[in-house]
Design an enzyme around this catalytic site. Structure first.
Site, PDB file in Angstrom:
ATOM      1  N   GLY A 140       0.843  -1.311   0.245  1.00  0.00           N
ATOM      2  CA  GLY A 140      -0.171  -0.066   0.036  1.00  0.00           C
ATOM      3  C   GLY A 140       0.745   1.264  -0.043  1.00  0.00           C
ATOM      4  O   GLY A 140       2.153   1.113   0.318  1.00  0.00           O
ATOM      5  N   SER A 150       2.811   4.521   0.791  1.00  0.00           N
ATOM      6  CA  SER A 150       3.440   5.044   2.057  1.00  0.00           C
ATOM      7  C   SER A 150       2.645   6.120   3.054  1.00  0.00           C
ATOM      8  O   SER A 150       1.943   6.938   2.412  1.00  0.00           O
ATOM      9  CB  SER A 150       4.847   5.873   1.570  1.00  0.00           C
ATOM     10  OG  SER A 150       5.409   6.550   2.678  1.00  0.00           O
ATOM     11  N   GLY A 151       2.364   5.858   4.245  1.00  0.00           N
ATOM     12  CA  GLY A 151       1.477   6.630   5.083  1.00  0.00           C
ATOM     13  C   GLY A 151       0.080   6.040   5.129  1.00  0.00           C
ATOM     14  O   GLY A 151      -0.610   6.513   6.119  1.00  0.00           O
ATOM     15  N   VAL A 152       0.014   4.831   4.408  1.00  0.00           N
ATOM     16  CA  VAL A 152      -1.466   4.262   4.764  1.00  0.00           C
ATOM     17  C   VAL A 152      -1.648   3.743   5.973  1.00  0.00           C
ATOM     18  O   VAL A 152      -2.942   3.719   6.382  1.00  0.00           O
ATOM     19  CB  VAL A 152      -1.929   3.488   3.305  1.00  0.00           C
ATOM     20  CG1 VAL A 152      -1.178   2.010   3.643  1.00  0.00           C
ATOM     21  CG2 VAL A 152      -3.290   3.358   3.279  1.00  0.00           C
ATOM     22  N   LYS A 162       0.449   0.556   6.962  1.00  0.00           N
ATOM     23  CA  LYS A 162       0.785  -0.775   6.861  1.00  0.00           C
ATOM     24  C   LYS A 162       1.563  -1.281   8.063  1.00  0.00           C
ATOM     25  O   LYS A 162       1.112  -2.133   8.900  1.00  0.00           O
ATOM     26  CB  LYS A 162       1.662  -1.264   5.881  1.00  0.00           C
ATOM     27  CG  LYS A 162       1.179  -0.812   4.268  1.00  0.00           C
ATOM     28  CD  LYS A 162       2.083  -0.923   3.329  1.00  0.00           C
ATOM     29  CE  LYS A 162       3.203  -0.080   3.146  1.00  0.00           C
ATOM     30  NZ  LYS A 162       3.030   1.363   3.180  1.00  0.00           N
ATOM     31  N   GLY A 163       2.513  -0.374   8.480  1.00  0.00           N
ATOM     32  CA  GLY A 163       3.158  -0.496   9.708  1.00  0.00           C
ATOM     33  C   GLY A 163       2.441  -0.740  11.112  1.00  0.00           C
ATOM     34  O   GLY A 163       2.696  -1.382  11.959  1.00  0.00           O
ATOM     35  N   ARG A 195      15.609   6.038  10.441  1.00  0.00           N
ATOM     36  CA  ARG A 195      14.987   7.379  11.135  1.00  0.00           C
ATOM     37  C   ARG A 195      15.437   7.303  12.622  1.00  0.00           C
ATOM     38  O   ARG A 195      15.784   6.231  13.122  1.00  0.00           O
ATOM     39  CB  ARG A 195      13.380   7.264  11.080  1.00  0.00           C
ATOM     40  CG  ARG A 195      12.941   7.316   9.723  1.00  0.00           C
ATOM     41  CD  ARG A 195      11.423   7.036   9.737  1.00  0.00           C
ATOM     42  NE  ARG A 195      11.030   6.864   8.148  1.00  0.00           N
ATOM     43  CZ  ARG A 195      10.071   6.096   7.635  1.00  0.00           C
ATOM     44  NH1 ARG A 195       9.339   5.259   8.306  1.00  0.00           N
ATOM     45  NH2 ARG A 195       9.664   6.343   6.396  1.00  0.00           N
ATOM     46  N   ARG A 252       3.041  12.119  10.558  1.00  0.00           N
ATOM     47  CA  ARG A 252       4.262  11.250  10.964  1.00  0.00           C
ATOM     48  C   ARG A 252       5.665  12.045  11.091  1.00  0.00           C
ATOM     49  O   ARG A 252       6.122  11.621  11.808  1.00  0.00           O
ATOM     50  CB  ARG A 252       4.106  10.001   9.984  1.00  0.00           C
ATOM     51  CG  ARG A 252       5.142   8.968  10.711  1.00  0.00           C
ATOM     52  CD  ARG A 252       5.125   7.740   9.647  1.00  0.00           C
ATOM     53  NE  ARG A 252       5.830   7.870   8.447  1.00  0.00           N
ATOM     54  CZ  ARG A 252       5.948   6.919   7.338  1.00  0.00           C
ATOM     55  NH1 ARG A 252       5.440   5.803   7.641  1.00  0.00           N
ATOM     56  NH2 ARG A 252       6.695   7.168   6.428  1.00  0.00           N
ATOM     57  N   ARG A 292       6.944  10.791  -2.333  1.00  0.00           N
ATOM     58  CA  ARG A 292       5.940   9.504  -1.844  1.00  0.00           C
ATOM     59  C   ARG A 292       4.558   9.825  -2.278  1.00  0.00           C
ATOM     60  O   ARG A 292       3.965   8.755  -2.603  1.00  0.00           O
ATOM     61  CB  ARG A 292       6.161   9.465  -0.275  1.00  0.00           C
ATOM     62  CG  ARG A 292       7.553   8.706   0.131  1.00  0.00           C
ATOM     63  CD  ARG A 292       7.649   8.659   1.545  1.00  0.00           C
ATOM     64  NE  ARG A 292       8.897   8.147   1.839  1.00  0.00           N
ATOM     65  CZ  ARG A 292       9.365   6.898   2.585  1.00  0.00           C
ATOM     66  NH1 ARG A 292       8.336   6.493   2.997  1.00  0.00           N
ATOM     67  NH2 ARG A 292      10.579   6.450   2.664  1.00  0.00           N
ATOM     68  N   ASP A 322      -9.608   3.319   6.988  1.00  0.00           N
ATOM     69  CA  ASP A 322     -10.239   4.523   7.569  1.00  0.00           C
ATOM     70  C   ASP A 322     -10.121   4.648   8.975  1.00  0.00           C
ATOM     71  O   ASP A 322      -9.336   5.162   9.507  1.00  0.00           O
ATOM     72  CB  ASP A 322     -11.801   4.595   6.837  1.00  0.00           C
ATOM     73  CG  ASP A 322     -12.351   5.807   7.227  1.00  0.00           C
ATOM     74  OD1 ASP A 322     -11.680   6.511   7.951  1.00  0.00           O
ATOM     75  OD2 ASP A 322     -13.529   6.090   6.792  1.00  0.00           O
TER      76      ASP A 322
HETATM   77  N1  ATP Z   1      -6.588   4.457  10.279  1.00  0.00           N
HETATM   78  C1  ATP Z   1      -5.853   5.409  10.783  1.00  0.00           C
HETATM   79  N2  ATP Z   1      -6.244   6.567  11.069  1.00  0.00           N
HETATM   80  C2  ATP Z   1      -5.442   7.764  11.606  1.00  0.00           C
HETATM   81  N3  ATP Z   1      -4.226   7.625  11.293  1.00  0.00           N
HETATM   82  C3  ATP Z   1      -3.730   6.373  11.079  1.00  0.00           C
HETATM   83  C4  ATP Z   1      -4.502   5.442  10.663  1.00  0.00           C
HETATM   84  N4  ATP Z   1      -3.465   4.193  10.656  1.00  0.00           N
HETATM   85  C5  ATP Z   1      -2.150   4.679  10.591  1.00  0.00           C
HETATM   86  N5  ATP Z   1      -2.322   6.022  11.001  1.00  0.00           N
HETATM   87  C6  ATP Z   1      -1.031   7.093  11.246  1.00  0.00           C
HETATM   88  O1  ATP Z   1      -0.735   7.307  10.033  1.00  0.00           O
HETATM   89  C7  ATP Z   1       0.849   7.250   9.961  1.00  0.00           C
HETATM   90  C8  ATP Z   1       1.443   6.684   8.779  1.00  0.00           C
HETATM   91  O2  ATP Z   1       1.292   5.119   9.141  1.00  0.00           O
HETATM   92  P1  ATP Z   1       2.451   4.082   9.107  1.00  0.00           P
HETATM   93  O3  ATP Z   1       3.733   4.538   9.314  1.00  0.00           O
HETATM   94  O4  ATP Z   1       1.795   2.648   9.753  1.00  0.00           O
HETATM   95  O5  ATP Z   1       2.139   3.776   7.458  1.00  0.00           O
HETATM   96  P2  ATP Z   1       3.071   2.832   6.475  1.00  0.00           P
HETATM   97  O6  ATP Z   1       1.986   2.492   5.593  1.00  0.00           O
HETATM   98  O7  ATP Z   1       3.695   1.880   7.237  1.00  0.00           O
HETATM   99  O8  ATP Z   1       3.923   3.913   5.777  1.00  0.00           O
HETATM  100  P3  ATP Z   1       5.601   3.581   5.098  1.00  0.00           P
HETATM  101  O9  ATP Z   1       5.232   2.851   3.924  1.00  0.00           O
HETATM  102  O10 ATP Z   1       5.994   4.616   4.746  1.00  0.00           O
HETATM  103  O11 ATP Z   1       6.185   2.935   6.062  1.00  0.00           O
HETATM  104  C9  ATP Z   1       1.280   7.102  11.531  1.00  0.00           C
HETATM  105  O12 ATP Z   1       1.659   8.246  12.134  1.00  0.00           O
HETATM  106  C10 ATP Z   1       0.023   6.313  12.042  1.00  0.00           C
HETATM  107  O13 ATP Z   1      -0.151   6.518  13.332  1.00  0.00           O
HETATM  108  N1  LIG Z   2       9.915  -3.989  -2.595  1.00  0.00           N
HETATM  109  C1  LIG Z   2      10.009  -3.826  -1.200  1.00  0.00           C
HETATM  110  N2  LIG Z   2       9.542  -2.441  -0.739  1.00  0.00           N
HETATM  111  C2  LIG Z   2       9.949  -2.503   0.698  1.00  0.00           C
HETATM  112  C3  LIG Z   2      10.574  -3.285   1.362  1.00  0.00           C
HETATM  113  N3  LIG Z   2      10.586  -2.973   2.563  1.00  0.00           N
HETATM  114  C4  LIG Z   2       9.864  -1.737   2.741  1.00  0.00           C
HETATM  115  N4  LIG Z   2       9.228  -1.469   1.401  1.00  0.00           N
HETATM  116  C5  LIG Z   2       8.238  -0.341   0.994  1.00  0.00           C
HETATM  117  O1  LIG Z   2       9.174   0.889   1.066  1.00  0.00           O
HETATM  118  C6  LIG Z   2       8.179   1.865   1.157  1.00  0.00           C
HETATM  119  C7  LIG Z   2       8.931   2.852   2.173  1.00  0.00           C
HETATM  120  O2  LIG Z   2       9.133   2.428   3.061  1.00  0.00           O
HETATM  121  P1  LIG Z   2       9.842   3.545   4.440  1.00  0.00           P
HETATM  122  O3  LIG Z   2      10.275   2.459   5.632  1.00  0.00           O
HETATM  123  O4  LIG Z   2      10.999   4.058   3.935  1.00  0.00           O
HETATM  124  O5  LIG Z   2       8.727   4.201   4.802  1.00  0.00           O
HETATM  125  C8  LIG Z   2       7.050   1.123   1.762  1.00  0.00           C
HETATM  126  O6  LIG Z   2       5.899   1.254   0.944  1.00  0.00           O
HETATM  127  C9  LIG Z   2       7.385  -0.060   2.160  1.00  0.00           C
HETATM  128  O7  LIG Z   2       6.247  -1.153   1.920  1.00  0.00           O
HETATM  129  C10 LIG Z   2      11.230  -4.543   0.599  1.00  0.00           C
HETATM  130  O8  LIG Z   2      11.903  -5.232   1.182  1.00  0.00           O
HETATM  131  N5  LIG Z   2      10.862  -4.523  -0.716  1.00  0.00           N
END
Ligand code: ATP
Ligand SMILES: Nc1nc2c(ncn2[C@@H]2O[C@H](COP(=O)(O)O)[C@@H](O)[C@H]2O)c(=O)[nH]1
Length: 417
Positions: A142, A144-146, A148-149, A175, A268, A279, A303
């Protein structure tokens, strides 16, 4: 081309009458596939500690040293070899415990054909055989920022002994609170590029200007610990995993709106304005591909975090499991309840002298081979009908049973009858 092994190739196969598809002599075995004879054993041309592989091309009469990928098995006093499906060879090492005696040498699988295009020469790849199975890994993608983490952290918190995170490699800078080896393996580009060339990565992609990748080991260590592996990777990476031998479930997380995605990325506060812009630009393309490509098994909208998390659990666990959550002990998804793992014969330590034969998907391993055979000697049945995975990772799903040759009968359909 390499130096010829110390025996005469023309009479190779005639010298090794030793069971079905098995031609062995001393520490070397020879398996013929079409015009090629794969000679397994002797020293590897890079290291004397591991089993070597050479190919004799009958049409040209030349010896070839192929590119050998994967983790190579350590040398042993002897091994047997059986051809499976024409594209891989099962190698059974004597004098090795059951967690290290089964190896697969892939010679013509889709992975090998793909690697041969890249390397431009003959490629073979080792894959360690592992008894039993693990649940399918889960790939989460998904923009970045959605979130997932955030969702993955929730899952690991609720079920710490069931799930394990695949720690990716990246060339981006850490970071503030990120730890090397836990959040990522932070790497130099040149090192990572070399390791990619050496076949150590299941997938890799250039994401937001940096290199990211999942090493084969990152996924396998989680599975070796008996846990279900979770991968957080971008859409390009998900596509590569789909094309690999890893059988996984693919989930795409989508934001409720583009504006909300931007808000989360900014809140974030981990990226510069320039990086946020990059991004967000990439997010548009990822959203398009994620929703329309048919690549993903499930698309979830993040959401409300809590309801998205509940939907996430339903997407990879059978509905009945979620429904039964209130009846705690029956669950597959209840922390503290161990899944019943299959147990295998414990002290399997195959002798160097053993005979193998193949019946359908079963390999019979007779451990009291030859004149020393006693009525009490064990015979093992290795069932390969549920094989999963393969190079560049492990080959899982092997089942091993012990049987008594004087009282049990083995046929093609049943384990024993
Ligand atoms: N459902 C939600 N509603 C509001 N805020 C959210 C929700 N889910 C996650 N967040 C917040 O959105 C920000 C981004 O989330 P997160 O770091 O998990 O995204 P990510 O998809 O892992 O990003 P990346 O791909 O860059 O690692 C975080 O500050 C998190 O607390
Ligand atoms: N193809 C791959 N994508 C990866 C991997 N590890 C993380 N990711 C994706 O990168 C972006 C950015 O991550 P961030 O930590 O810099 O915010 C995010 O969409 C991850 O899903 C990987 O091993 N392979």
């Amino acid at each position: 081309m390499g130096e010829a092994p110390a025996f005469f190739a023309d009479s190779l196969l005639g010298d090794f009458p030793n069971g079905v598809d098995l031609k062995s002599k001393g520490h070397k075995t020879a398996i013929c596939i079409g015009s090629k004879i794969y000679v397994i054993g002797g020293a590897d041309h890079e290291s004397t500690a591991v089993i070597g592989v050479q190919i004799f091309e009958k049409s040209s009469g030349e010896w070839i040293n192929p590119t050998v990928l994967g983790t190579k098995p350590k040398v042993s006093n002897g091994h047997s070899a059986v051809l499976l499906n024409g594209d891989r060879i099962l190698v059974i090492k004597g004098n090795s415990k059951s967690d290290g005696c089964f190896w697969f040498l892939e010679v013509g699988t889709p992975f090998i054909r793909e690697q041969e295009k890249t390397h431009g020469n003959e490629v073979v790849a080792w894959s360690k055989g592992v008894l039993g199975n693990v649940e399918k890994p889960i790939v989460i993608s998904g923009p970045s920022g959605v979130g997932k983490g955030t969702l993955i952290s929730e899952l690991m918190k609720e079920f710490p002994s069931m799930f394990g995170f695949s720690v990716s490699h990246t060339t981006r800078a850490p970071r503030e609170k990120e730890q090397n080896g836990f959040h990522y393996h932070f790497s130099d580009r040149s090192v990572m590029e070399r390791e990619i060339k050496d076949g150590k990565f299941l997938e890799f992609a250039s994401v937001h200007g940096n290199l990211y990748g999942t090493s084969v080991e990152a996924v396998e260590v989680v599975a070796d610990a008996g846990k279900r592996c979770i991968l957080d990777i971008d859409v390009q990476g998900a596509r590569s995993v789909r094309a690999s031998s890893l059988d996984a479930i693919f989930i795409f997380i989508s934001p409720p709106s583009f504006e909300e995605l931007e808000k989360r990325l900014r809140a974030r506060a981990t990226e510069t304005e320039e990086q946020i812009q990059k991004r967000l630009r990439n997010a548009r393309a990822e959203l398009e591909q994620g929703k329309s490509s048919g690549l993903f098994d499930h698309i979830l909208v993040n959401d409300d975090l809590e309801s998205c998390y509940e939907n996430l659990k339903v997407s990879f666990a059978p509905l009945i499991v979620i429904f039964l959550k209130s009846c705690k002990n029956i669950l597959g998804l209840t922390e503290g309840v161990k899944t019943a793992h299959k147990t295998y014969p414990e002290l399997v330590d195959l002798p160097v002298e053993h005979l193998v034969s193949k019946i359908d998907q079963k390999i019979l391993i007779n451990c009291g081979a030859g004149e020393y055979q006693k009525a009490s000697d064990n015979m093992y049945v290795l069932d390969l009908s549920l094989l999963k995975g393969g190079a560049p990772g492990r080959t899982r799903g092997l089942n091993l049973f012990v049987t008594n040759p004087s009282t049990d009968r083995v046929n093609g359909d049943n384990q024993l009858s």
